[in-house]
Design a protein around this motif. Structure first.
Motif, PDB file in Angstrom:
ATOM      1  N   GLU A 143       0.703  -1.461  -0.357  1.00  0.00           N
ATOM      2  CA  GLU A 143       0.373   0.334   0.584  1.00  0.00           C
ATOM      3  C   GLU A 143       0.844   1.464  -0.103  1.00  0.00           C
ATOM      4  O   GLU A 143       0.860   2.251  -0.707  1.00  0.00           O
ATOM      5  CB  GLU A 143      -0.749  -0.027   1.803  1.00  0.00           C
ATOM      6  CG  GLU A 143      -2.088  -0.820   1.476  1.00  0.00           C
ATOM      7  CD  GLU A 143      -3.097  -0.391   2.480  1.00  0.00           C
ATOM      8  OE1 GLU A 143      -2.864   0.540   2.526  1.00  0.00           O
ATOM      9  OE2 GLU A 143      -3.512  -1.392   2.967  1.00  0.00           O
ATOM     10  N   ARG A 144       1.730   1.072   0.753  1.00  0.00           N
ATOM     11  CA  ARG A 144       3.030   1.988   1.151  1.00  0.00           C
ATOM     12  C   ARG A 144       3.692   2.708  -0.607  1.00  0.00           C
ATOM     13  O   ARG A 144       3.476   3.548  -0.966  1.00  0.00           O
ATOM     14  CB  ARG A 144       3.358   2.441   2.559  1.00  0.00           C
ATOM     15  CG  ARG A 144       4.639   3.104   2.626  1.00  0.00           C
ATOM     16  CD  ARG A 144       4.677   3.673   3.798  1.00  0.00           C
ATOM     17  NE  ARG A 144       6.220   4.290   4.378  1.00  0.00           N
ATOM     18  CZ  ARG A 144       6.985   4.157   3.832  1.00  0.00           C
ATOM     19  NH1 ARG A 144       7.277   3.005   3.833  1.00  0.00           N
ATOM     20  NH2 ARG A 144       7.984   5.437   4.166  1.00  0.00           N
ATOM     21  N   VAL A 182       1.451   4.253  -2.639  1.00  0.00           N
ATOM     22  CA  VAL A 182       1.458   5.722  -2.013  1.00  0.00           C
ATOM     23  C   VAL A 182       2.450   6.776  -2.107  1.00  0.00           C
ATOM     24  O   VAL A 182       2.327   7.780  -2.922  1.00  0.00           O
ATOM     25  CB  VAL A 182       0.703   6.054  -0.484  1.00  0.00           C
ATOM     26  CG1 VAL A 182       0.900   7.631  -0.171  1.00  0.00           C
ATOM     27  CG2 VAL A 182      -0.981   5.399  -1.109  1.00  0.00           C
ATOM     28  N   ALA A 238      -1.810  12.501   0.284  1.00  0.00           N
ATOM     29  CA  ALA A 238      -0.701  11.185  -0.067  1.00  0.00           C
ATOM     30  C   ALA A 238       0.099  11.233   0.679  1.00  0.00           C
ATOM     31  O   ALA A 238       0.733  10.634   1.456  1.00  0.00           O
ATOM     32  CB  ALA A 238      -0.178  11.288  -1.611  1.00  0.00           C
ATOM     33  N   GLU A 291       0.626  12.796   4.275  1.00  0.00           N
ATOM     34  CA  GLU A 291       0.050  12.590   5.382  1.00  0.00           C
ATOM     35  C   GLU A 291      -0.374  10.737   5.520  1.00  0.00           C
ATOM     36  O   GLU A 291      -0.320  10.495   6.208  1.00  0.00           O
ATOM     37  CB  GLU A 291      -1.621  12.748   5.425  1.00  0.00           C
ATOM     38  CG  GLU A 291      -1.180  14.877   5.950  1.00  0.00           C
ATOM     39  CD  GLU A 291      -0.025  14.348   6.858  1.00  0.00           C
ATOM     40  OE1 GLU A 291      -0.136  13.965   7.590  1.00  0.00           O
ATOM     41  OE2 GLU A 291       1.485  15.076   7.397  1.00  0.00           O
ATOM     42  N   GLU A 292      -0.948  10.270   4.436  1.00  0.00           N
ATOM     43  CA  GLU A 292      -1.246   8.896   3.816  1.00  0.00           C
ATOM     44  C   GLU A 292      -0.253   8.190   4.411  1.00  0.00           C
ATOM     45  O   GLU A 292       0.214   6.616   5.131  1.00  0.00           O
ATOM     46  CB  GLU A 292      -1.920   8.322   3.331  1.00  0.00           C
ATOM     47  CG  GLU A 292      -2.816   7.241   2.480  1.00  0.00           C
ATOM     48  CD  GLU A 292      -2.947   7.009   1.254  1.00  0.00           C
ATOM     49  OE1 GLU A 292      -3.120   8.348   0.867  1.00  0.00           O
ATOM     50  OE2 GLU A 292      -3.634   5.757   1.041  1.00  0.00           O
ATOM     51  N   SER A 293       0.548   8.572   3.625  1.00  0.00           N
ATOM     52  CA  SER A 293       1.788   7.906   3.707  1.00  0.00           C
ATOM     53  C   SER A 293       2.804   7.498   5.164  1.00  0.00           C
ATOM     54  O   SER A 293       3.154   6.230   5.773  1.00  0.00           O
ATOM     55  CB  SER A 293       3.081   8.589   2.591  1.00  0.00           C
ATOM     56  OG  SER A 293       4.421   7.652   2.741  1.00  0.00           O
ATOM     57  N   LEU A 330       0.764   5.363   7.354  1.00  0.00           N
ATOM     58  CA  LEU A 330       1.163   3.947   6.947  1.00  0.00           C
ATOM     59  C   LEU A 330       2.818   3.383   7.859  1.00  0.00           C
ATOM     60  O   LEU A 330       2.784   2.317   8.440  1.00  0.00           O
ATOM     61  CB  LEU A 330       1.490   2.995   5.607  1.00  0.00           C
ATOM     62  CG  LEU A 330      -0.272   3.774   4.125  1.00  0.00           C
ATOM     63  CD1 LEU A 330      -0.400   3.358   3.279  1.00  0.00           C
ATOM     64  CD2 LEU A 330      -0.563   2.408   5.143  1.00  0.00           C
TER      65      LEU A 330
END
Length: 459
Positions: free
Chosen positions: A50-51, A54, A73, A75-77, A80
């Motif tokens: 997933e990472r 991203v 993105a 932030e999402e990374s 994760l």
RNA sequence: GCCAGGAUGGCCGAACGGUAAGGCGCACGCCUGGAAAGCGUGUUCCCUUUCGGGAUUCUGGGUUCAAAUCCCAGUCCUGGCGCCA
């Protein structure tokens, strides 16, 4: 090291192997560790996947118009990453423990190895040279007494300079040692061995590669530290057998099919602590902290290793045959195998002087002068010894074998006792005379010093 | 011991901090009457029955959303200086 997937697929075989050896290894616990690690590994792989996705997106989100999406993105990374770190840290801990525990699992004995936990379950294959013995065991003087009388072995002064378990060879004694070394090397060279003269200090990593470590740390001499302390991969130890440097010579190498079988012989000194070994069976130079040995090491293709084991045994035996020293061949039982070995033959020479219960009917005792072992891919896996069966195929673990060819002090014991004459001299075995400038008899030397004077051994 | 440079797949060899080019060798396939050439695929490890995924640029740490690339420590190699049986 045994293969982890082999363990996974054949737990019964491994369980039997461990039991037949009398080893203290919890196979079920290992299996569970492996199971748990694989679960975590799968979970970690998923998160990382997933990472990576991203991350790739971030790389493409350039320019002002994508600013917002880009920040999101990132932030999402970050989120994760936090989760990933937790899972992977746990997985890494499990893997470390698993790897560590796998290093403690002994090799699986070959199916032909006699079952049994004790020495008495070893099987004697055959004897050689007992038809026409040149001595009567009852009249033979032990080597430690004779050696002192002839002044060719000096244990007292060895203890003085170094400690007990170390000794001086002197005059014809020292000369006999040199002769034996050259004699053995010549024989094995005829048998196709390429000489190697190895470094004496070896790393912890090398010791692990052949299977001495982690289990037998206490038997080794450490350079510049205490055995109780933690050790690093590149810390140094005194070589306990040339098997260690020579087998590890090709660690992490990939050999060509054409290179095999590769046969090396190495003369080297060997150092062993032999903790707690004392008593009548160890008087003299039968069990010492430093001794010389010519070691035979073979690297072969897996299909050939058991044929090679028979050949290797013959090659080592040849030394005793040419010296005309009586000996026997023993097939070790499962419980007597060394940690890394799948099958082992012992060569035991006859030392007539000390009469032991488990010696032959003729009197005297057996002295192990060589163990010929097939380690299959156990050492190869630990040390990273591979070969490429075909150019296009991927590299595979090869098989390693070794045997002493032979350990010198015990051969010397056998010579001093078996070739002893009634007048207290020792006849030099015929095959050895060319290496002693033609000398036929060892008559000894006049002793040196006031102690000899006081004891009436000199005027 | 000091200084400088280096380490990327079986081998050679690239890569402004943006997710490892290219070539060689080898194997298989396609093509061919046969070969060569050409084209395609494969040629580390781990997880997964499959599909697929993950890791891997000497090793170990660190910085960063992101490291072959930047920083620190170490190992080994090369060269120079020093020391030395």
């Amino acid at each position: 090291m045994i293969d982890r997937s082999y363990l996974r697929e054949n737990p019964e075989e491994v369980r039997d192997a461990v039991e037949n050896r009398g080893a203290d290894v919890d196979v079920d616990e290992l299996l569970e560790l492996d199971e748990r690690w694989r679960e975590l590994k799968a979970k970690g792989d998923e998160l990382r996947h997933e990472r990576n996705q991203v991350s790739k997106r971030i790389g493409k989100l350039t320019g002002k118009e994508n600013e917002e999406e880009r920040e999101a993105a990132i932030e999402e990374s970050k989120a994760l990453k936090a989760e990933l770190e937790e899972v992977e840290a746990e997985a890494a801990d499990l893997k470390d423990e698993l790897d560590e525990r796998m290093l403690e699992v002994p090799n699986v004995p070959h199916e032909t190895v006699p079952l049994g936990l004790e020495e008495r379950h070893n099987v004697e294959d055959r004897r050689w040279g007992f038809d026409d013995l040149r001595v009567d065991a009852d009249e033979v003087v032990p080597h430690y007494e004779l050696g002192e009388e002839l002044d060719i072995i000096d244990e007292g002064r060895g203890a003085k300079t170094t400690g007990s378990g170390f000794y001086f060879l002197k005059g014809d004694g020292a000369r006999l040692e040199h002769a034996l070394i050259q004699f053995m090397l010549d024989i094995h060279r005829e048998q196709g061995y390429v000489d190697v003269f190895p470094p004496v200090p070896v790393t912890s990593e090398a010791m692990r590669g052949t299977g001495q470590f982690p289990k037998f740390v206490d038997d080794a001499y450490r350079l510049g530290g205490s055995n109780d302390e933690e050790y690093a991969d590149d810390d140094l130890w005194l070589c306990p057998t040339a098997e260690v440097p020579v087998t590890n010579m090709y660690a992490d190498d990939i050999l060509l099919k054409e290179d095999l079988p590769l046969k090396h012989q190495a003369y080297s000194p060997n150092f062993r602590r032999e903790a707690g070994e004392h008593g009548t069976e160890t008087r003299g130079i039968v069990r010492v902290h430093q001794f010389n040995k010519v070691e035979l090491v073979n690297f072969v293709e897996p299909e050939e290793s058991y044929d090679r084991l028979e050949g290797l045994l013959e090659e080592a035996e040849e030394v005793l045959r040419r010296l005309e020293l009586p000996y026997r061949i023993l097939e070790l039982c499962t419980g007597d195998l060394t940690f890394a070995s799948a099958k082992t033959y012992d060569i035991e020479v006859w030392a007539p002087a000390d009469d032991m219960d488990d010696g032959p009917e003729e009197g005297g005792r057996w002295l192990e002068v060589s163990s010929a072992s097939n380690f299959e891919d156990f050492q190869a896996r630990r040390a990273g010894l591979r070969y490429r069966p075909e150019r296009h195929e991927s590299a595979e673990y090869l098989h390693t074998l070794n045997a002493s060819g032979l350990a010198l002090p015990r051969v010397m014991v056998a010579i001093l006792e078996y070739y002893q004459n009634e007048d207290g001299t020792v006849t030099v075995p015929e095959a050895l005379r060319p290496y002693m400038d033609g000398q036929e008899v060892i008559e000894g030397h006049e002793k040196v010093g006031e102690a000899a004077l006081g004891a009436g051994e000199r005027e």
